[in-house]
Design a protein around this motif. Structure first.
Motif, short mmCIF file in Angstrom:
data_model
loop_
_atom_site.label_atom_id
_atom_site.label_comp_id
_atom_site.label_asym_id
_atom_site.label_seq_id
_atom_site.Cartn_x
_atom_site.Cartn_y
_atom_site.Cartn_z
N ARG A 100 0.85 -1.19 0.00
CA ARG A 100 0.00 0.00 0.00
C ARG A 100 0.89 1.24 0.00
O ARG A 100 1.89 1.28 0.73
CB ARG A 100 -0.92 0.04 1.24
N GLN A 298 -1.52 4.04 10.89
CA GLN A 298 -2.97 4.02 10.76
C GLN A 298 -3.40 3.10 9.62
O GLN A 298 -4.33 2.29 9.77
CB GLN A 298 -3.46 5.45 10.49
N LEU A 299 -2.73 3.21 8.50
CA LEU A 299 -3.10 2.38 7.35
C LEU A 299 -2.78 0.91 7.62
O LEU A 299 -3.58 0.02 7.31
CB LEU A 299 -2.36 2.87 6.11
N THR A 302 -5.41 -0.32 10.48
CA THR A 302 -6.85 -0.25 10.22
C THR A 302 -7.24 -0.47 8.77
O THR A 302 -8.41 -0.66 8.47
CB THR A 302 -7.41 1.12 10.67
N GLY A 303 -6.25 -0.40 7.87
CA GLY A 303 -6.55 -0.53 6.46
C GLY A 303 -7.11 0.74 5.84
O GLY A 303 -7.55 0.72 4.68
N HIS A 304 -7.08 1.85 6.60
CA HIS A 304 -7.73 3.07 6.11
C HIS A 304 -6.98 4.30 6.60
O HIS A 304 -6.49 4.33 7.73
CB HIS A 304 -9.18 3.14 6.61
N GLU A 307 -8.80 10.31 3.09
CA GLU A 307 -8.30 10.67 1.76
C GLU A 307 -8.89 12.00 1.31
O GLU A 307 -9.99 12.40 1.71
CB GLU A 307 -8.65 9.58 0.75
N THR A 314 -4.13 7.49 -2.14
CA THR A 314 -3.60 6.15 -1.81
C THR A 314 -3.70 5.23 -3.01
O THR A 314 -4.47 5.46 -3.95
CB THR A 314 -4.39 5.54 -0.64
#
Length: 315
Positions: A100, A298-299, A302-304, A307, A314
């Motif tokens: 990611r 954070q990403l 939590t995957g998020h 934006e 992203t």
């Protein structure tokens, strides 16, 4: 901040590229040259190549993990005006090979790093240039100033240095409101006044040359009322930008970063202006690199991440 596994944070500014990786334990902050601007804007492939070289620079087990990081967050100065954000995201993703990738404006990274959270807040950064940014990471995203030393950057070191040279030249010409002490100090630094226009108007490093004059102004402020007034104006300008960036946010954390705030007369003027409207600033907890790391965590966890098409994208 907690240790991250497979996380790479990168902050690219005018003075250098800084990279920090986490694979079980935090690695050192690695550095490379910063933003290079040509006729086509920022040379992003060169920056990514430098970052790739930093990641590949060792042969330990941590290096092998970091070569294919789970998350890369790339914070960059000039994202709004000097680069195509989609191209930056593609180039970083392809060059660093993370699962990611996040590309974020340094204004956002500065805010997250300074407040230590992803929540309502505003920050003003006072270095060679000056820009304020405020957001709730939802509906409101507001940038104030950051227009460069010719058109804006009120309260920056470059603007303060330019103001110092102006009052020095007024003293040279025998005009009122000049500063003979700044004239003497600037001559020692830059040479005779006849050289100054060429130095600050025709060179690519003009903002940095102007910013180098700012310490002369802040040092003179203790005894020179003209210099003291310039520092006061710089602090007030920074406060006004910060307040405008925060306008409309609910219970924002206000903070400020940048080398110019090490100058007491500027920092005190900023705080006085905030106090006039019942506001105060919190100490900055970190900078853009720490903010990039926080977003990476954070990403990863939590995957998020929040934006925004101009500020946080992203892949």
């Amino acid at each position: 901040m907690n240790e991250c596994t497979g996380v790479v944070a990168v902050d690219v500014g005018g003075s250098g590229l800084r990279l920090q990786r986490y694979a079980g334990s935090p690695g050192p902050v690695l550095t490379a040259p910063g933003v290079r601007v040509g006729s086509g804007g920022i040379d992003v492939p060169a920056l990514v190549a430098d970052a790739r070289s930093l990641l590949d620079g060792g042969d330990s087990e941590i290096d092998s993990v970091a070569r294919q990081p789970e998350v890369v967050v790339w914070s960059m100065r000039g994202l709004l005006f000097l680069a195509d954000r989609t191209d930056v995201l593609r180039t970083v993703a392809q060059g660093l090979g993370a699962r990611r990738t996040v590309v974020v404006s340094d204004a956002v990274a500065n805010l997250v790093g300074a407040t230590g959270r992803i929540g309502p807040g505003a920050v003003v950064a006072a270095g060679t240039g000056a820009v304020a940014f405020g957001t709730d990471f939802d509906r409101q995203w507001r940038r104030v100033d950051g227009w460069g030393h010719v058109l804006g950057d009120a309260g920056s070191a470059a603007t303060l240095g330019m103001a110092g040279l102006r009052v020095a030249l007024r003293a040279h010409d025998g005009l009122p409101d000049g500063s003979s002490s700044l004239l003497s100090a600037a001559v020692d630094l830059l040479g005779p006044p006849e050289r100054w226009p060429r130095l600050v108007m025709t060179t690519t490093d003009a903002p940095e040359r102007l910013a180098a004059v700012a310490p002369l102004v802040t040092a003179a402020a203790e005894t020179d009322p003209v210099a003291r007034a310039l520092c006061g104006q710089a602090g007030s300008d920074l406060a006004d930008s910060l307040l405008r960036a925060a306008d409309g946010l609910e219970h924002p954390v206000l903070t400020a970063t940048g080398g110019l705030l090490a100058a007491t007369p500027v920092a005190e003027a900023l705080d006085r202006r905030l106090a006039q409207v019942g506001a105060r600033r919190s100490p900055a907890l970190g900078g853009a690199l720490e903010g990039a790391l926080h977003l990476a965590r954070q990403l990863r966890d939590t995957g998020h991440v929040p934006e925004h098409p101009a500020y946080v994208i992203t892949r």
